[in-house]
Design a protein around this motif. Structure first.
Motif, short mmCIF file in Angstrom:
data_model
loop_
_atom_site.label_atom_id
_atom_site.label_comp_id
_atom_site.label_asym_id
_atom_site.label_seq_id
_atom_site.Cartn_x
_atom_site.Cartn_y
_atom_site.Cartn_z
N VAL A 1 0.84 -1.20 0.00
CA VAL A 1 0.00 0.00 0.00
C VAL A 1 0.87 1.25 0.00
O VAL A 1 0.61 2.22 -0.72
CB VAL A 1 -0.95 0.01 1.21
CG1 VAL A 1 -1.74 1.32 1.25
CG2 VAL A 1 -1.90 -1.17 1.16
N ALA A 2 1.93 1.23 0.80
CA ALA A 2 2.83 2.39 0.87
C ALA A 2 3.46 2.68 -0.49
O ALA A 2 3.55 3.84 -0.91
CB ALA A 2 3.92 2.14 1.91
N ILE A 3 3.89 1.65 -1.18
CA ILE A 3 4.47 1.82 -2.52
C ILE A 3 3.45 2.45 -3.46
O ILE A 3 3.76 3.38 -4.21
CB ILE A 3 4.96 0.47 -3.07
CG1 ILE A 3 6.19 0.00 -2.28
CG2 ILE A 3 5.27 0.56 -4.56
CD1 ILE A 3 6.56 -1.44 -2.55
N GLY B 1 2.65 -2.29 -11.30
CA GLY B 1 2.74 -2.63 -9.89
C GLY B 1 3.96 -3.46 -9.57
O GLY B 1 4.65 -3.24 -8.57
N LEU B 2 4.26 -4.44 -10.41
CA LEU B 2 5.44 -5.26 -10.20
C LEU B 2 6.73 -4.46 -10.33
O LEU B 2 7.69 -4.66 -9.58
CB LEU B 2 5.45 -6.42 -11.20
CG LEU B 2 4.36 -7.49 -10.99
CD1 LEU B 2 4.37 -8.49 -12.14
CD2 LEU B 2 4.54 -8.20 -9.66
N VAL B 3 6.73 -3.50 -11.26
CA VAL B 3 7.92 -2.67 -11.45
C VAL B 3 8.17 -1.77 -10.25
O VAL B 3 9.29 -1.70 -9.73
CB VAL B 3 7.79 -1.83 -12.75
CG1 VAL B 3 8.88 -0.76 -12.81
CG2 VAL B 3 7.86 -2.72 -13.97
N ILE B 4 7.13 -1.06 -9.80
CA ILE B 4 7.35 -0.13 -8.68
C ILE B 4 7.57 -0.86 -7.36
O ILE B 4 8.13 -0.29 -6.42
CB ILE B 4 6.20 0.88 -8.55
CG1 ILE B 4 4.88 0.19 -8.19
CG2 ILE B 4 6.06 1.72 -9.81
CD1 ILE B 4 3.73 1.16 -7.94
N ALA C 1 5.84 -7.00 -3.94
CA ALA C 1 5.52 -6.62 -5.31
C ALA C 1 4.28 -7.33 -5.83
O ALA C 1 3.47 -6.74 -6.56
CB ALA C 1 6.71 -6.90 -6.22
N ALA C 2 4.11 -8.60 -5.45
CA ALA C 2 2.96 -9.37 -5.93
C ALA C 2 1.64 -8.80 -5.43
O ALA C 2 0.59 -9.04 -6.06
CB ALA C 2 3.10 -10.82 -5.49
N ARG C 3 1.66 -8.06 -4.34
CA ARG C 3 0.44 -7.48 -3.78
C ARG C 3 0.11 -6.10 -4.38
O ARG C 3 -1.02 -5.64 -4.27
CB ARG C 3 0.57 -7.34 -2.27
CG ARG C 3 0.55 -8.68 -1.52
CD ARG C 3 0.88 -8.47 -0.04
NE ARG C 3 0.58 -9.64 0.76
CZ ARG C 3 1.36 -10.70 0.89
NH1 ARG C 3 2.52 -10.74 0.23
NH2 ARG C 3 1.01 -11.73 1.64
N VAL C 4 1.09 -5.45 -4.98
CA VAL C 4 0.88 -4.08 -5.44
C VAL C 4 -0.20 -3.97 -6.51
O VAL C 4 -1.04 -3.06 -6.43
CB VAL C 4 2.21 -3.46 -5.93
CG1 VAL C 4 1.98 -2.06 -6.50
CG2 VAL C 4 3.22 -3.40 -4.78
N PRO C 5 -0.27 -4.84 -7.54
CA PRO C 5 -1.33 -4.68 -8.53
C PRO C 5 -2.74 -4.73 -7.93
O PRO C 5 -3.61 -3.93 -8.29
CB PRO C 5 -1.09 -5.86 -9.49
CG PRO C 5 0.38 -6.12 -9.38
CD PRO C 5 0.70 -5.89 -7.94
#
Length: 328
Positions: free
Chosen positions: A134-136, A283-286, A295-299
């Motif tokens: 979430v922070a990312i 999402g994976l990139v950032i 990273a897997a959770r960002v998308p």
């Protein structure tokens, strides 16, 4: 500072028992060279935030505790301003932790610029893998657009800033926080300050660590309320909306139309497909620097933020301000 004016720090609180001690410590450890008082406005929640606050006040005479029967943030802020004794008002939240030297720099910038309000960056920082994701997202333009108080940027006048360090005279001029706004009260106040001729000043060196919501459910509720109340502000203040705030509801409508319409005309599926690909790859990139688990959770976090904000904006009820409380 050659001259350090006395300041009042105000903090609205509801159900913050777990982190209140840390948040208060971050304020009192600022080592501001002038006189400092801390006003805690406590709502009636389901934990013992009030008891913890009273114990902290017993140990340190600089802490003032006021009760906020409604539990709503704008009421808490106005009660705290009313109980404060000084001209310069520093707003802090229970979810935020000030960086070292924050108050001294903010007061210096306030005096140097003559601004009505000075603020900086809401620097999201999580502890669990989900909170880190979430922070990312919150620190990225992919998640929140180009808002400088999320992503950083150059110092100068801005539409709004995170929290804020105010001159009480300006708060008095515009009538303080509008108690009708359970959410978006900062944006709405800054809009009125600018309309009254005041300057809202962004300084990227002012950083506040912010703890994100810990679950998808609470994140979705938070962003739904953001979208809902941003539309309420737009209705109240005609002309205050811009393209950035329309991006999420536009994307939600386009994806739904594309997904459903694709069963009639298959090429429409390219719309949700393109969106899903963009947030997955982006999402994976950032998130790659924080490891695969994050990273897997960002998308999914990005989709939740966009969709919830858009849904809140689209379903915001017209013709009224919503009497919600500020929980979670």
């Amino acid at each position: 500072m050659d001259h350090a004016p006395p300041i009042s720090v105000i903090m609205p609180l509801l159900n913050e028992e777990q982190h209140l001690g840390e948040a208060v410590e971050a304020i009192l450890d600022q080592r501001y060279p002038g006189e400092l008082e801390l006003v805690l406005a406590i709502g009636r929640g389901h934990d013992d935030t009030l008891g913890v606050a009273r114990e902290l006040a017993r140990r340190d005479h600089r802490i003032i505790v006021v009760e906020n029967p409604s539990g709503r943030t704008p009421d808490a802020l106005n009660l705290a301003v009313g109980a404060a004794n000084h001209e310069i008002i520093v707003r802090v939240d229970g979810h935020g932790f000030l960086s070292p030297g924050y108050i001294e720099r903010a007061v210096t910038v306030l005096e140097e610029t003559g601004a009505a309000n000075v603020g900086g960056v809401m620097y999201a920082e999580g502890s669990s893998s989900f909170e880190k994701a979430v922070a990312i997202a919150m620190r990225s333009s992919l998640g929140v657009g180009g808002a400088r108080f999320h992503t950083g940027g150059h110092a100068g006048p801005a539409d709004t800033v995170y929290l804020g360090v105010f001159r009480r005279s300006w708060l008095t001029t515009v009538g303080g926080y509008d108690a009708r706004f359970s959410r978006a009260q900062d944006w709405e106040l800054n809009y009125r300050l600018r309309q009254a001729g005041g300057t809202v000043w962004f300084d990227p060196e002012l950083r506040v660590r912010y703890r994100p919501r810990p679950t998808f459910r609470r994140l979705a509720r938070q962003y739904r309320d953001y979208g809902r109340w941003r539309r309420v502000v737009a209705r109240e203040h005609q002309g205050s909306i811009n393209a950035r705030y329309l991006a999420a509801p536009t994307a939600l409508v386009a994806n739904v139309v594309g997904l459903v319409g694709g069963f009639v005309w298959a090429p429409l599926w390219i719309v949700p497909g393109t969106y899903a690909t963009a947030i997955t790859v982006g999402g994976l990139v950032i998130g790659r620097r924080d490891g695969l688990a994050v990273a897997a959770r960002v998308p999914a976090v990005l989709a939740t933020m966009h969709g919830s904000w858009g849904w809140g904006f689209l379903t915001s009820r017209p013709g009224q301000l919503l009497p919600e409380t500020d929980e979670g």
